[in-house]
Motif scaffolding. Structure first.
Motif, mmCIF file in Angstrom:
data_model
loop_
_atom_site.group_PDB
_atom_site.id
_atom_site.type_symbol
_atom_site.label_atom_id
_atom_site.label_comp_id
_atom_site.label_asym_id
_atom_site.label_seq_id
_atom_site.Cartn_x
_atom_site.Cartn_y
_atom_site.Cartn_z
ATOM 1 N N HIS A 184 29.495 40.738 40.138
ATOM 2 C CA HIS A 184 29.921 40.312 41.469
ATOM 3 C C HIS A 184 28.931 40.851 42.488
ATOM 4 N N GLU A 185 29.128 40.486 43.742
ATOM 5 C CA GLU A 185 28.279 40.938 44.847
ATOM 6 C C GLU A 185 29.166 41.487 45.955
ATOM 7 N N ASP A 186 28.717 42.559 46.594
ATOM 8 C CA ASP A 186 29.391 43.114 47.757
ATOM 9 C C ASP A 186 28.485 42.833 48.951
ATOM 10 N N LEU A 187 28.696 41.713 49.592
ATOM 11 C CA LEU A 187 27.738 41.179 50.560
ATOM 12 C C LEU A 187 27.524 42.039 51.797
ATOM 13 N N ASP A 188 28.417 42.977 52.067
ATOM 14 C CA ASP A 188 28.272 43.796 53.270
ATOM 15 C C ASP A 188 27.594 45.138 52.986
ATOM 16 N N LEU A 189 26.952 45.278 51.836
ATOM 17 C CA LEU A 189 26.355 46.563 51.454
ATOM 18 C C LEU A 189 24.856 46.436 51.250
ATOM 19 N N ASP A 190 24.142 46.376 52.366
ATOM 20 C CA ASP A 190 22.693 46.231 52.327
ATOM 21 C C ASP A 190 22.116 47.038 53.484
ATOM 22 N N TRP B 132 22.303 57.764 44.021
ATOM 23 C CA TRP B 132 21.652 56.459 43.914
ATOM 24 C C TRP B 132 22.088 55.524 45.038
ATOM 25 N N TYR B 133 21.077 54.886 45.662
ATOM 26 C CA TYR B 133 21.366 53.747 46.534
ATOM 27 C C TYR B 133 21.152 52.502 45.684
ATOM 28 N N LEU B 134 22.142 51.652 45.673
ATOM 29 C CA LEU B 134 22.062 50.393 44.935
ATOM 30 C C LEU B 134 22.350 49.273 45.916
ATOM 31 N N ARG B 135 21.467 48.296 45.992
ATOM 32 C CA ARG B 135 21.683 47.163 46.907
ATOM 33 C C ARG B 135 22.742 46.263 46.280
ATOM 34 N N LEU B 136 23.999 46.588 46.555
ATOM 35 C CA LEU B 136 25.101 45.919 45.891
ATOM 36 C C LEU B 136 25.443 44.563 46.491
ATOM 37 N N ALA B 137 24.659 44.137 47.472
ATOM 38 C CA ALA B 137 24.748 42.750 47.916
ATOM 39 C C ALA B 137 24.159 41.838 46.833
ATOM 40 N N ASP B 138 23.426 42.444 45.894
ATOM 41 C CA ASP B 138 22.889 41.715 44.747
ATOM 42 C C ASP B 138 23.901 41.750 43.598
ATOM 43 N N PRO B 139 23.757 40.826 42.638
ATOM 44 C CA PRO B 139 24.697 40.801 41.503
ATOM 45 C C PRO B 139 24.633 42.102 40.700
#
Length: 182
Positions: A104-110, A145-152
């Motif tokens: 999934h993607e968390d679109l507000d986390l970038d 860790w920073y993870l760009r969770l707006a990505d899958p």
């Protein structure tokens, strides 16, 4: 991206081991996982009391407060305090053995949008498979860790023990940008 921060996992594990099974709230987006995925709020949206509202902050929320759980977890609280930027929410997230968080993607986390989610593994095992954009990300206890969770992204815990991460949602500031540039 692994941040240039490291924490002793022993006090974090002690905090987690002091918890009872009933302390955790089942994750509310059931279509995103199979098995058991739960959270324990440490910092949450101000003025809410429903367990689900405590583990999720709606977009646009700007007021956050520490929960009673944070005061009971000195090791975990010290990690949260190490981040010199505004803390929106913080929670422990537990993925039981044999459970899967579906892609999934968390679109507000970038970071580009001014928000970042940091994962600090506390308890994990070699059979946890965290994927970001299809690539495995191996995270060890005490790392940040920073993870760009707006990505899958997805997680499979094929191990025999639960995986527990401290998950902190931050407002991006110059301090965090320096950590990311590391």
């Amino acid at each position: 991206m692994r941040l240039p921060l490291a924490f002793d996992p022993a006090p974090l594990v002690a905090d987690v081991e002091a918890l009872e099974r009933g302390d955790w709230t089942e994750h509310f987006v059931k279509q995103n996982y199979d098995g058991e995925w739960s959270a324990l709020p440490l910092r949450a949206q101000a003025g809410v009391s429903h367990p689900i509202q405590l583990i999720y902050a709606a977009p646009g929320v700007t007021e956050f407060v520490d929960t009673v759980w944070r005061a009971r977890m000195p090791g975990v609280s010290a990690v949260i305090d190490a981040f010199a930027c505004p803390i929106r929410s913080a929670r422990l997230m537990r993925l039981a053995a044999g459970s899967v968080i579906k892609e999934h993607e968390d679109l507000d986390l970038d970071v580009a949008d001014g928000f970042a989610r940091i994962h600090v593994p506390i308890v994990t095992n070699a059979d946890v498979d965290f994927r970001l954009n299809g690539a495995r990300v191996a995270m060890a206890p005490g790392e940040a860790w920073y993870l760009r969770l707006a990505d899958p992204h997805s997680v499979t815990n094929a191990g025999n023990t639960a995986r527990v991460h401290l998950v902190i949602d931050l407002v991006v500031n110059d301090w965090l940008l320096r950590q990311l540039a590391g």
